[in-house]
Design a protein around this motif. Structure first.
Motif, PDB file in Angstrom:
ATOM      1  N   LEU A   1       3.672  32.321 -19.554  1.00 30.82           N
ATOM      2  CA  LEU A   1       3.119  32.555 -20.890  1.00 30.82           C
ATOM      3  C   LEU A   1       2.010  31.543 -21.215  1.00 30.82           C
ATOM      4  O   LEU A   1       0.971  31.910 -21.784  1.00 30.82           O
ATOM      5  N   ALA A   2       2.236  30.284 -20.834  1.00 33.43           N
ATOM      6  CA  ALA A   2       1.204  29.268 -21.055  1.00 33.43           C
ATOM      7  C   ALA A   2      -0.043  29.581 -20.237  1.00 33.43           C
ATOM      8  O   ALA A   2      -1.176  29.393 -20.707  1.00 33.43           O
ATOM      9  N   GLY A   3       0.150  30.081 -19.008  1.00 34.89           N
ATOM     10  CA  GLY A   3      -0.992  30.476 -18.190  1.00 34.89           C
ATOM     11  C   GLY A   3      -1.774  31.607 -18.819  1.00 34.89           C
ATOM     12  O   GLY A   3      -3.015  31.640 -18.743  1.00 34.89           O
ATOM     13  N   THR A   4      -1.068  32.529 -19.439  1.00 35.15           N
ATOM     14  CA  THR A   4      -1.737  33.641 -20.121  1.00 35.15           C
ATOM     15  C   THR A   4      -2.582  33.142 -21.284  1.00 35.15           C
ATOM     16  O   THR A   4      -3.732  33.574 -21.471  1.00 35.15           O
ATOM     17  N   VAL A   5      -2.016  32.214 -22.068  1.00 33.73           N
ATOM     18  CA  VAL A   5      -2.770  31.637 -23.186  1.00 33.73           C
ATOM     19  C   VAL A   5      -3.994  30.891 -22.662  1.00 33.73           C
ATOM     20  O   VAL A   5      -5.100  31.008 -23.208  1.00 33.73           O
ATOM     21  N   GLY A   6      -3.807  30.128 -21.579  1.00 31.56           N
ATOM     22  CA  GLY A   6      -4.928  29.400 -21.000  1.00 31.56           C
ATOM     23  C   GLY A   6      -6.016  30.325 -20.491  1.00 31.56           C
ATOM     24  O   GLY A   6      -7.212  30.043 -20.641  1.00 31.56           O
TER      25      GLY A   6
ATOM     26  N   GLY B   1      17.380  26.688 -16.705  1.00 36.44           N
ATOM     27  CA  GLY B   1      16.154  25.942 -16.946  1.00 36.44           C
ATOM     28  C   GLY B   1      15.014  26.410 -16.059  1.00 36.44           C
ATOM     29  O   GLY B   1      13.863  26.496 -16.503  1.00 36.44           O
ATOM     30  N   LEU B   2      15.311  26.714 -14.793  1.00 38.65           N
ATOM     31  CA  LEU B   2      14.274  27.198 -13.877  1.00 38.65           C
ATOM     32  C   LEU B   2      13.709  28.532 -14.351  1.00 38.65           C
ATOM     33  O   LEU B   2      12.490  28.742 -14.338  1.00 38.65           O
ATOM     34  N   LEU B   3      14.586  29.432 -14.771  1.00 38.03           N
ATOM     35  CA  LEU B   3      14.128  30.741 -15.250  1.00 38.03           C
ATOM     36  C   LEU B   3      13.332  30.593 -16.543  1.00 38.03           C
ATOM     37  O   LEU B   3      12.256  31.187 -16.696  1.00 38.03           O
ATOM     38  N   ALA B   4      13.859  29.792 -17.484  1.00 40.89           N
ATOM     39  CA  ALA B   4      13.140  29.575 -18.752  1.00 40.89           C
ATOM     40  C   ALA B   4      11.794  28.908 -18.499  1.00 40.89           C
ATOM     41  O   ALA B   4      10.788  29.253 -19.129  1.00 40.89           O
ATOM     42  N   GLY B   5      11.755  27.957 -17.554  1.00 37.99           N
ATOM     43  CA  GLY B   5      10.506  27.274 -17.240  1.00 37.99           C
ATOM     44  C   GLY B   5       9.474  28.200 -16.619  1.00 37.99           C
ATOM     45  O   GLY B   5       8.281  28.093 -16.907  1.00 37.99           O
ATOM     46  N   LEU B   6       9.949  29.111 -15.750  1.00 38.69           N
ATOM     47  CA  LEU B   6       9.031  30.077 -15.143  1.00 38.69           C
ATOM     48  C   LEU B   6       8.429  30.987 -16.208  1.00 38.69           C
ATOM     49  O   LEU B   6       7.208  31.231 -16.220  1.00 38.69           O
ATOM     50  N   ILE B   7       9.257  31.476 -17.111  1.00 42.78           N
ATOM     51  CA  ILE B   7       8.767  32.321 -18.205  1.00 42.78           C
ATOM     52  C   ILE B   7       7.754  31.561 -19.056  1.00 42.78           C
ATOM     53  O   ILE B   7       6.673  32.064 -19.397  1.00 42.78           O
ATOM     54  N   ALA B   8       8.096  30.311 -19.399  1.00 42.80           N
ATOM     55  CA  ALA B   8       7.215  29.502 -20.234  1.00 42.80           C
ATOM     56  C   ALA B   8       5.891  29.218 -19.533  1.00 42.80           C
ATOM     57  O   ALA B   8       4.822  29.276 -20.151  1.00 42.80           O
ATOM     58  N   GLY B   9       5.951  28.914 -18.233  1.00 45.27           N
ATOM     59  CA  GLY B   9       4.735  28.625 -17.490  1.00 45.27           C
ATOM     60  C   GLY B   9       3.799  29.818 -17.418  1.00 45.27           C
ATOM     61  O   GLY B   9       2.573  29.672 -17.569  1.00 45.27           O
TER      62      GLY B   9
ATOM     63  N   LEU C   1       3.829  26.279 -23.788  1.00 45.28           N
ATOM     64  CA  LEU C   1       4.769  25.928 -22.729  1.00 45.28           C
ATOM     65  C   LEU C   1       6.079  25.425 -23.306  1.00 45.28           C
ATOM     66  O   LEU C   1       7.167  25.872 -22.907  1.00 45.28           O
ATOM     67  N   TRP C   2       6.005  24.508 -24.261  1.00 40.88           N
ATOM     68  CA  TRP C   2       7.220  23.921 -24.823  1.00 40.88           C
ATOM     69  C   TRP C   2       7.954  24.884 -25.751  1.00 40.88           C
ATOM     70  O   TRP C   2       9.193  24.955 -25.728  1.00 40.88           O
ATOM     71  N   VAL C   3       7.207  25.612 -26.567  1.00 42.61           N
ATOM     72  CA  VAL C   3       7.856  26.577 -27.467  1.00 42.61           C
ATOM     73  C   VAL C   3       8.564  27.660 -26.666  1.00 42.61           C
ATOM     74  O   VAL C   3       9.725  28.012 -26.932  1.00 42.61           O
ATOM     75  N   ALA C   4       7.882  28.205 -25.659  1.00 45.51           N
ATOM     76  CA  ALA C   4       8.484  29.253 -24.839  1.00 45.51           C
ATOM     77  C   ALA C   4       9.672  28.715 -24.048  1.00 45.51           C
ATOM     78  O   ALA C   4      10.686  29.420 -23.892  1.00 45.51           O
TER      79      ALA C   4
END
Length: 256
Positions: free
Chosen positions: A24-29, A14-22, A229-232
């Protein structure tokens, strides 16, 4: 109380998946959200300058404006750190929920991971967004921020209640046709959300002269960031789960 091996595995995942998602969300933002923030700040600064000029003409002055503690450049790149940390925290919570949910559902592996992501997105993003959508910096009365925060908490709780009741109805209709179970759960979700939307007060602090197109674009960008964030998170967690399950003796489990 020491953590079980399965829970430790899920937490790390979960930590690794969350880091990846965060990230990616930062990139979109950064790509689609920041231009809208810049435009909103420009409007806010123009309004402040106009107000300051009016006070100066009337013989009143409040002195120099306070500089921001963090520059805009720092804010732009700081969102990667903020969303990365937020994603890791969300991933840890997500993994803990997955550890509990896998014992109470027939869903397993990637299907369970993606279902949890959809449920989380509905409760925390979709339901609040369509009642209290995000506003740009130039919109909103600072004196009502506490009230608006509590209303946001209330609508998030509404989202969790709606998702939980929808799942309960789906299980309650076990033995019925799959379409009947889906229709029942969706109807329950919509009914709970509709009742909550009617009960909760509306909030509209957008000035009449604020550009409607910019407001709409900002809200769409905000929705894109949280949805990413949630999709990733769901896809990354599902992919890591599937990868870890390759060759495992018990493929029905979420984690070995």
């Amino acid at each position: 109380m020491p953590l079980s091996g399965a829970l430790k595995t899920l937490l790390l995942r979960g930590l690794l998946a969350g880091l990846i998602a965060g990230l990616l969300a930062g990139t979109v933002g950064f790509l689609i959200g920041e231009p809208k923030v810049e435009a909103a700040i420009a409007i806010e600064e123009a309004q402040a300058a106009q107000s300051h000029d009016g006070e100066a003409a009337g013989g009143h002055s409040h002195g120099d404006e306070e500089e921001a503690l963090v520059s805009r450049t720092g804010q732009k790149f700081g969102q990667f750190l903020a969303l990365g940390l937020a994603g890791m925290a969300l991933g840890a919570i997500y993994a803990t929920v997955a550890n509990v949910a896998r014992r109470h559902t027939d869903l397993t592996g990637p299907r369970l991971a993606l279902s949890l992501a959809v449920g989380g997105w509905l409760a925390i993003v979709a339901v609040p967004f369509f009642k209290y959508p995000a506003n740009p910096p130039a919109v909103g009365d600072p004196e009502t921020i506490d009230d608006r925060t509590w209303l946001w908490v209330a609508v998030v709780l509404l989202g969790f209640a709606a998702v939980g009741i929808a799942v309960y109805v789906y299980k309650l209709l076990r033995g019925q046709l799959e379409t009947v179970r889906l229709i029942g759960s969706v109807a329950a979700f919509v009914a709970i959300v509709g009742i909550g939307y009617i009960a909760l007060p509306g909030v509209n602090e957008v000035a009449d002269d604020f550009p409607a197109s910019l407001l709409w674009e900002f809200r769409v960008a905000s929705l894109a960031v949280t949805t990413t964030l949630w999709v990733a998170l769901g896809l990354a967690f599902a992919a890591l789960t599937e990868y870890a399950g390759r060759g495992a003796p018990q493929p029905a489990e979420v984690a070995r």
